[in-house]
Write an enzyme that holds these catalytic residues in place. Structure first.
Site, PDB file in Angstrom:
ATOM      1  N   CYS A 157      12.084   1.466  -0.650  1.00  0.00           N
ATOM      2  CA  CYS A 157      12.854   1.938   0.618  1.00  0.00           C
ATOM      3  C   CYS A 157      13.436   1.050   1.531  1.00  0.00           C
ATOM      4  O   CYS A 157      14.410   0.407   1.116  1.00  0.00           O
ATOM      5  CB  CYS A 157      11.378   2.781   1.222  1.00  0.00           C
ATOM      6  SG  CYS A 157      12.150   3.932   2.284  1.00  0.00           S
TER       7      CYS A 157
ATOM      8  N   HIS B  31       8.532   6.156  -3.048  1.00  0.00           N
ATOM      9  CA  HIS B  31       7.391   5.211  -2.549  1.00  0.00           C
ATOM     10  C   HIS B  31       6.239   5.354  -3.754  1.00  0.00           C
ATOM     11  O   HIS B  31       5.492   6.426  -3.653  1.00  0.00           O
ATOM     12  CB  HIS B  31       6.624   5.780  -1.297  1.00  0.00           C
ATOM     13  CG  HIS B  31       7.634   5.201  -0.071  1.00  0.00           C
ATOM     14  ND1 HIS B  31       7.368   4.014   0.648  1.00  0.00           N
ATOM     15  CD2 HIS B  31       8.786   5.957   0.508  1.00  0.00           C
ATOM     16  CE1 HIS B  31       8.348   4.105   1.559  1.00  0.00           C
ATOM     17  NE2 HIS B  31       9.232   5.162   1.515  1.00  0.00           N
TER      18      HIS B  31
ATOM     19  N   GLU C   1       3.716   3.597  -3.955  1.00  0.00           N
ATOM     20  CA  GLU C   1       2.225   3.318  -3.189  1.00  0.00           C
ATOM     21  C   GLU C   1       1.730   4.542  -2.593  1.00  0.00           C
ATOM     22  O   GLU C   1       0.707   4.435  -2.227  1.00  0.00           O
ATOM     23  CB  GLU C   1       2.371   2.242  -2.298  1.00  0.00           C
ATOM     24  CG  GLU C   1       3.118   2.559  -0.763  1.00  0.00           C
ATOM     25  CD  GLU C   1       4.658   2.516  -0.970  1.00  0.00           C
ATOM     26  OE1 GLU C   1       5.255   2.451  -1.815  1.00  0.00           O
ATOM     27  OE2 GLU C   1       5.130   2.639   0.265  1.00  0.00           O
TER      28      GLU C   1
END
Lengths: 229, 731
Positions: free
Chosen positions: A86, A203, A205
């Protein structure tokens, strides 16, 4: 394996990626403050999401000139694996580590939602646990994720297999509404020529834990641990 | 000080009486800086002079309350040595004048209130009310407010996980922007604002002070007229990046024991923060304005004291810890300046360029602030609207489609997709459900949170409406499986100087106090916003309720999503078919009339406790509360959330179909249960005195009410999701 997460003033996904990566590694990664010019010897460098330096001037532009980035760029050019997520992707592009640029979203609004992306190549250090063509679901959250590259650059990306992920429908097709930001050719993530640097807007994560509604992102961290020991 | 100034023509919003009181406290006429200080400290916004008497009637205590109203935010015990710190606050006036910055700085202010107390913010919510969609300003205000909220929360990296967004012509001239932040702190490391230790340094940290937001608190304490646009200079400008640095720096310093007291500079900036710290600690404070970091040169004492520049904090440090603190703030690139000291004089003494610019005794400034018992007239009770007086529609599914596409019930995805609702990677239930659920980092438990209010009920019957707002918040937490813990209230009303408005206020407070007491759901923080009116037209009374509950085991929670066919739908709670003040009456029948549904607090508690018990026991994982739009809307929201349709049985004898399917009777939930568990659940409900009945089964890709045309989920989804993006992209 040891990894370092670079923390800029304004990074805000540093803890998130440290948790997800740490779960796969079995120990927490090192957190490296932007003001440090010394970067410990590590197997993986991560530039996390957020708003480094407030994204003032242009997303990622100021962070690219931060003291620690000199060392990050030198290591990455020498072949050290780098994962840029990002805002990290924006910083890496501004630093010249990845081709292309990230423009404001076509809709001119911040967009936060799950997207589907298709794995365009597998077997590298980042995607060893994905199949080529596999569709995975990850969230995006950005206002400048509109990937742009000129015609020659795009051809080079294609020819070298540098397109990592493309936005797609749940069935894996390009399509209306699948691309959240207007990115050229639905590109969601790209590699450098050597395949050692990955930048992506989604993302991993944020969906690496079934409790949060999915764990498609976990395979990326598992892939890195498998590849880098 | 130079000779006493004459009585000014402009009393800066003070009444003649209030001005005289200030003169009596000083023993002389105030100078302009002192007058400014009295003006903001005694503004409605800061002094609660019209509301205090009534706020004191609210229940604020429970064994789990660590700190109730009066500090920057409320604090409750959530177990395992942790506390939840939360508050909701209005930023209505600035958001109408300048929607992007007004809303952004509203978020910034409430975040500071929470991290001032030592908590890391973990979630933001907001309650937004806009004017009629047809009003020419509405689209611009929606776009600006949503972008402003998003810009601030997204950048600082706190997820915005929930909220509500409604439209009504009463908000045409006064939108409401209420922002809530929830944080988590170690419960033995809460920071308060009471200063202590004569001689200790008073430290200023954060951004520099500029000429923005001067007299914002006074502006927020007056109604608007046709020239409200001219008040733009009183709106502050936000910098979320600096706030992120301030947050990290404060939490870093708070991990040491260097801080005695800390207070953010919000409304009335340096004035309010220094006075509150000194007053709570019963000490004096001296400030040297030459030491205050400034963005602009030539700022007067008046401007510095009244600036509402954002991202600033005031702290009192332990002696000898200044350099340790300075190092932390300099690491984060923030200003750090010793601007004064605590004294034993009990006075606020402000110096600039070697001259005393103000000298005011602190205790009277606070203790002798005006307190009003404003006259009030009760709102006459409305006639009830019988179901028989609301025309029966031809097609229930047609009404459902229209309701789901109405501005108040349509999907708000266009709003919350502009908010990062997943950063911090603990968002377990995202926006769009009953309550948002955020995991306590590193644990398997979660905080459920919601904001609720039904202004049309409050307008029709303030007491019932006040109680309903609390009950609905409690129900939304319960529907997720959470144990509701406490409430923050954000009370938005018109001018308290009008007896009808005070009547609404008094009624709402009475209702919400009764509900909080009955549900063991104390108020721990809050905010009052009066003067939400323009040219004598007030907003609907809007006591927005923010609430927090705890889910002890995230493996035992519920979501509204119907995601399996063949399950039995059970309706918990009684249905008389109450259509008064309902959305059906307003949107379908065109009737804004009738009494709101009665709120039976004992039934709320009984029914909710029963439903929560089923969820906690792991027997039910799908649950939704029934509120706006009634039963059919609730089932439709469940079906759309999970992608599985349902077939619904005919209403019981004696209830008309439109009243059954769209009545807004309270204390109700829809749960989905495995067919083999249904009999036992119904028996247990009966034993517990809880009305419960089966109402249908899940399955298919459509909704079908007995005897009515089916409607496909695809068609419903199109209507539900389509309205807001369509509205925002047209015109």
């Amino acid at each position: 394996m040891q990894a370092a997460v670079i923390v800029f003033p304004g990074s805000n996904c540093d803890r998130d990626v440290a948790v997800a990566l740490g779960a796969s590694m079995g120990r927490p990664p090192l957190m490296v403050w932007h003001g440090d010019s010394a970067l410990p010897a590590v197997d993986l460098i991560v530039i996390p999401g957020g708003f480094a330096y407030g994204d003032y001037l242009r997303a990622g532009a100021i962070a690219a000139h931060s003291p620690v980035m000199r060392e990050v760029v030198a290591r990455a050019r020498a072949g050290a694996p780098l994962l840029a997520i990002c805002n990290g992707f924006q910083v890496a592009a501004e630093s010249g580590l990845l081709p292309g640029a990230l423009l404001p979203n076509a809709g001119l609004k911040f967009v936060c939602r799950d997207v589907y992306i298709r794995t365009e190549s597998s077997g590298g250090i980042f995607t060893g646990h994905y199949q080529r063509g596999q569709v995975i679901r990850l969230p995006v959250a950005h206002h400048a994720g509109n990937y742009h590259i000129d015609d020659d650059g795009l051809k080079a990306l294609e020819d070298n297999g540098q397109v990592a992920f493309r936005y797609c429908t749940p069935g894996g097709e390009p399509g209306d509404g699948a691309n959240p930001n207007g990115s050229r050719d639905d590109i969601a993530g790209v590699y450098n020529e050597a395949g050692t640097v990955l930048g992506l807007m989604p993302h991993p994560e944020r969906l690496a834990d079934p409790r949060l509604g999915g764990d498609d992102g976990k395979a990326m961290f598992d892939s890195l641990v498998a590849a880098l020991g | 000080m130079s000779g006493a100034p004459p009585r000014p023509n402009d009393l800066m919003g003070l009444s003649e009486d209030e001005y005289d009181r200030a003169v009596a406290i000083l023993g002389r006429e105030p100078n302009i800086t002192e007058l400014g200080i009295f003006s903001v400290m005694w503004s409605e916004h800061c002094s609660y002079k019209s509301s205090r008497k009534w706020l004191e009637t609210l229940p604020t205590e429970a064994p789990w309350v660590i700190c109730g109203p009066g500090e920057n935010a409320g604090v409750i015990d959530i177990g395992d040595g942790l506390a939840a710190v939360f508050k909701m606050e209005s930023h209505n006036h600035p958001s109408f004048i300048e929607p992007y910055q007004g809303a952004a700085t509203g978020v910034g202010g409430i975040l500071r209130d929470v991290f001032t107390m030592g908590a890391r913010p973990v979630a933001n919510l907001n309650a937004l009310r806009f004017g009629s969609p047809e009003h020419p300003k509405t689209r611009h205000l929606v776009a600006g407010v949503v972008a402003g909220i998003g810009a601030y929360g997204n950048c600082i990296g706190v997820p915005t996980v929930g909220g509500e967004c409604n439209f009504h012509p009463s908000y045409n001239g006064n939108i409401l922007v209420n922002a809530m932040t929830v944080g988590i702190a170690p419960k033995d490391r809460i920071f308060y604002s009471a200063a202590s230790g004569v001689g200790n340094a008073v430290v200023y940290v954060g951004s520099k002070t500029g000429r923005d937001g001067i007299h914002g608190a006074t502006m927020a304490s007056a109604e608007f007229d046709d020239d409200s646009d001219a008040k733009r200079p009183t709106v502050q400008v936000g910098d979320p990046f600096t706030e992120k640095l301030l947050l990290e720096a404060c939490l870093e310093l708070m991990a040491t024991d260097a801080i005695i007291a800390i207070q953010d500079m919000g409304a009335a900036g340096l004035t309010c923060s220094s006075v509150e710290m000194a007053d709570k600690g019963r000490v004096g404070i001296s400030l040297d304005l030459d030491a205050v970091p400034r963005r602009e040169s030539g700022m007067s004492a008046y401007e510095i004291m009244l600036s509402e520049s954002q991202e600033r904090m005031l702290m009192v440090l332990k002696r000898g810890r200044e350099s340790q603190a300075r190092a932390v703030f300099e690491k984060w690139g923030l200003d750090f300046a010793i601007v004064g000291a605590l004294t034993d004089t009990g006075r606020l003494v402000i110096e600039q360029a070697g001259e005393v610019a103000a000298d005011i005794p602190v205790a009277p400034l606070v203790d002798e602030a005006p307190r009003y018992e404003r006259p009030w007239t009760p709102v006459p009770p409305p006639a009830t609207l019988a179901a028989a007086d609301v025309p029966q529609p031809e097609s229930l599914s047609g009404c459902l489609e229209r309701l789901l596409a109405s501005p108040d019930l349509c999907a708000k995805r266009w709003v919350w997709e502009q908010y990062d609702h997943m950063v911090m990677a603990d968002t377990v239930q995202r926006p769009g459900g009953d309550a948002a659920v955020v995991r306590v980092h590193g644990a398997n438990k979660g905080l459920a949170m919601t904001v609720d209010c039904t202004p049309r009920y409050c307008a029709a019957d303030p007491k019932t409406g006040g109680a309903q707002a609390v009950a609905e918040a409690w129900r939304n937490l319960t529907a997720a499986g959470a144990r509701p813990l406490a409430v923050t209230d954000c009370l938005n009303f018109g001018s308290p100087e009008r007896a009808e408005v005070m009547g609404q206020f008094v009624g709402c407070i009475e209702g919400l106090g009764a509900a909080c007491a009955a549900l063991d759901f104390p108020v721990v923080s809050g905010n009052v916003s009066f003067y939400n009116e323009t040219n004598g037209r007030a907003v609907q009374p809007t006591p927005a309720i923010g609430a927090v509950g705890i889910i002890a085991d995230l493996d035992r929670m519920a979501t509204p999503a119907l995601d399996a066919p063949g399950e039995t739908l059970i309706l918990v709670g009684d249905t008389a078919g109450h259509l008064g003040a309902s959305l059906f009456a307003r949107e379908i029948a065109g009737l804004e009339a009738g009494a709101p549904p009665p709120v039976d607090l004992a039934a709320e508690r009984r029914n909710g406790d029963f439903v929560r018990g089923l969820i906690e026991a792991g027997r039910v994982g799908t649950c939704h509360d029934v509120s706006d739009g009634g039963l059919y809307v609730a089932v439709a929201e469940m079906a759309l959330a999970g992608g599985v349709g349902a077939t619904l049985e005919a209403p019981p004898e004696g209830v008309a179909p439109h009243a059954w399917f769209f009545g807004e009777d309270q204390a109700r939930y829809v749960i989905a249960a495995n067919a083999r568990d249904v009999a036992a659940i119904l028996v247990e409900a009966e034993t517990a005195g809880v009305p419960a009945r089966t109402i249908g089964r899940t399955g298919g890709a459509a909704l079908t009410a007995s005897g009515d045309d089916p409607i496909s989920l695809a068609q419903l989804r199109g209507a539900h999701e389509g309205w807001l993006p369509g509205y925002m992209s047209s015109g």
